[in-house]
Scaffold this motif. Structure first.
Motif: not given
Length: 254
Positions: A114-123, A129-130, A145-162
């Protein structure tokens, strides 16, 4: 919110999502020592978020609970994670103190990831990964692929914490796939400079990844051409294209 990347093991990051008062959510503590060291400097854990069951993401939880026995531990529905207060799944909301996160199911690396998305952050643990994505230890190419497609729809400013510092190694592969991509070249040079200076290359932003990460750019002409060349034919669909790209990465040596 301050995003603190606490190094662990050889290349893991434990993320501390810290408020102004020093209270923090701890994400994927594979070992306790980095969190305990941060606490000695004033960090005050308020809860633990776990993205998947691998030991390098959960191994420090028992020791942290020994120090702070009342910490809530939020984890996916997976019996392999035994130190859990609350189990969550896709669409659930996690609320701890002043924080609120939406839970996203992103299987592929593991089936219960799972991932956690909030406050402009995605864990996002070991899914995105970067300049790369996680290995498929349990899931299928279609799931990842479906998971990455889903994440790709988040706002571009989302900070990715992998979960790992893989950017420089991932850049070498990405350049082999997409050598004429100027955004990738910039990100690769930036990441190398950061690591030389002893700095983390994370968090990255989703906008950066959409321009440079080949696993988010399956449909880009240059990436599609590289996959077609490797296969010796056109891939039958996006899933086969992704699967071949992931196989290529699995065997890649810079």
């Amino acid at each position: 919110m301050r995003l603190l990347a606490l190094p662990a093991f050889a290349d893991n990051y434990i993320w501390a999502l810290a408020g102004d008062d020093g209270g923090a959510l701890i994400v994927d503590p594979g070992e306790a020592a980095p969190v305990l060291a941060a606490a000695a400097e004033g960090l005050q854990p308020r809860g633990i978020l776990l993205t998947h069951h691998h030991h390098d993401h959960i191994g420090g939880v028992p020791a942290l609970l020994a120090r702070w026995p009342d910490l809530p531990v939020i984890a996916p529905v997976d019996d392999r994670i035994t130190t859990t207060t609350t189990r969550v799944g896709d669409g659930d909301t996690v609320r701890i103190a002043e924080w609120g996160f939406e839970v996203l199911a992103i299987p592929g690396h593991t089936v219960s990831h799972i991932a956690f998305h909030g406050h402009g952050v995605l864990c996002c643990g070991d899914t995105l990964f970067s300049l790369g994505c996680g290995r498929l230890f349990e899931g299928t190419p279609a799931q990842m692929l479906a998971s990455l497609d889903q994440l790709a729809e988040l706002p571009g400013v989302t900070q990715i914490c992998c979960g790992h510092e893989y950017t420089v190694a991932n850049a070498a592969f990405a350049r082999a796939v997409d050598p004429d991509n100027p955004a990738l070249q910039r990100r690769s040079e930036e990441a190398s400079a950061m690591r030389t200076a002893g700095l983390p290359t994370l968090p990255t932003t989703l906008a950066t990844e959409l321009t440079a990460n080949p696993f988010l750019r399956i449909d880009a002409p240059a990436v599609h051409t590289a996959i077609t060349t490797r296969l010796g034919r056109m891939p039958v669909d996006r899933v086969e294209a992704f699967a071949e790209l992931r196989r290529w990465k699995d065997g890649f040596r810079a």
